[in-house]
Scaffold this active site. Structure first.
Site, PDB file in Angstrom:
ATOM      1  N   ASN A 117       0.793  -1.225   0.000  1.00 56.66           N
ATOM      2  CA  ASN A 117       0.000   0.000   0.000  1.00 56.66           C
ATOM      3  C   ASN A 117       0.825   1.275   0.000  1.00 56.66           C
ATOM      4  OD1 ASN A 117      -1.800  -2.026   2.114  1.00 56.66           O
ATOM      5  ND2 ASN A 117      -2.639  -1.412   0.143  1.00 56.66           N
ATOM      6  N   ILE A 167       0.916   6.810   0.393  1.00 55.14           N
ATOM      7  CA  ILE A 167       0.302   5.743   1.179  1.00 55.14           C
ATOM      8  C   ILE A 167      -1.178   5.627   0.826  1.00 55.14           C
ATOM      9  CG2 ILE A 167      -0.192   4.925   3.524  1.00 55.14           C
ATOM     10  CD1 ILE A 167       2.096   6.917   4.419  1.00 55.14           C
ATOM     11  N   CYS A 168      -1.617   4.409   0.556  1.00 52.93           N
ATOM     12  CA  CYS A 168      -3.036   4.135   0.330  1.00 52.93           C
ATOM     13  C   CYS A 168      -3.630   3.669   1.660  1.00 52.93           C
ATOM     14  CB  CYS A 168      -3.212   3.070  -0.757  1.00 52.93           C
ATOM     15  SG  CYS A 168      -4.942   2.709  -1.113  1.00 52.93           S
ATOM     16  N   LEU A 169      -4.268   4.596   2.359  1.00 51.27           N
ATOM     17  CA  LEU A 169      -4.862   4.310   3.660  1.00 51.27           C
ATOM     18  C   LEU A 169      -6.133   5.138   3.769  1.00 51.27           C
ATOM     19  CD1 LEU A 169      -4.568   2.902   6.437  1.00 51.27           C
ATOM     20  CD2 LEU A 169      -3.236   4.876   7.192  1.00 51.27           C
ATOM     21  N   SER A 204      -6.305  -3.421  -2.615  1.00 53.94           N
ATOM     22  CA  SER A 204      -6.107  -2.090  -3.179  1.00 53.94           C
ATOM     23  C   SER A 204      -4.625  -1.722  -3.157  1.00 53.94           C
ATOM     24  CB  SER A 204      -6.928  -1.075  -2.374  1.00 53.94           C
ATOM     25  OG  SER A 204      -6.748   0.220  -2.873  1.00 53.94           O
TER      26      SER A 204
END
Length: 190
Positions: free
Chosen positions: A121, A128-130, A161
């Protein structure tokens, strides 16, 4: 570092204290939901909370996260997250940048890894994918909760994701993932 020496730049780039502005600009800023002074007060409060709870868990053996303003501006912080125990990231330490918008806490900060981070992620630029940094952001969240969430993400990625497809595919083979991760960390590459 004294909190009195820190300043918050206004959207125009001038410091909040002692800046002159036209009455039109003053009227526009007074109707804004968040003033530079309110943002500074919130960030100073969060800084005091981070300093009081050094280590994120409030004491011995807790998660290890920290963050402090960089320089004289409260809008740019440097954070540190230690890899969680019993994860491939155990023993690794990561530096992050946190850039707070003038609308904070009603708008999420931009948080990026400064230390190269091989993770499903996290992309090659440290993005950052959060969800809590995007659509699930809430003004109730704090710097501490952001860093603790990132620390938890290290151990439990969302492979549905991924920003790094190679890392996501490799995640299933934990020994190989750990070998590749530690080699990349040592070499300073993603």
């Amino acid at each position: 570092m004294s909190s009195a020496s820190l300043s918050v730049a206004s959207p125009s780039g001038r410091g909040a204290a002692g800046s002159s502005s036209s009455s039109k600009a003053s009227a526009a800023s007074s109707s804004a939901p968040q003033t530079a002074e309110a943002v500074a007060k919130r960030l100073q409060s969060e800084l005091m909370s981070m300093m009081a709870g050094s280590g994120g868990g409030g004491g011995g053996g807790g998660p290890s996260v920290s963050a402090f303003p960089e320089g004289d501006s409260l809008l740019l912080w440097r954070g540190t997250v230690e890899g969680p125990a019993a994860s491939p990231y155990e023993t690794l330490t990561y530096r992050l940048s946190l850039k707070f918008p003038p609308e904070y806490p009603y708008k999420a900060p931009l948080v990026k890894f400064e230390t190269p981070c091989f993770h499903p992620n996290v992309d090659g630029h440290g993005n950052i994918c959060l969800d809590i940094l995007k659509e699930k952001w809430s003004a109730a969240l704090s710097v501490r909760t952001i860093l603790l969430s990132i620390q938890a993400l290290l151990a439990e990625p969302n492979n549905e994701s991924p920003l790094n497809v190679v890392a996501a595919r490799l995640w299933e083979d934990s020994e190989e993932y750990k070998r590749v991760l530690h080699k990349k960390y040592q070499d300073g590459v993603v």
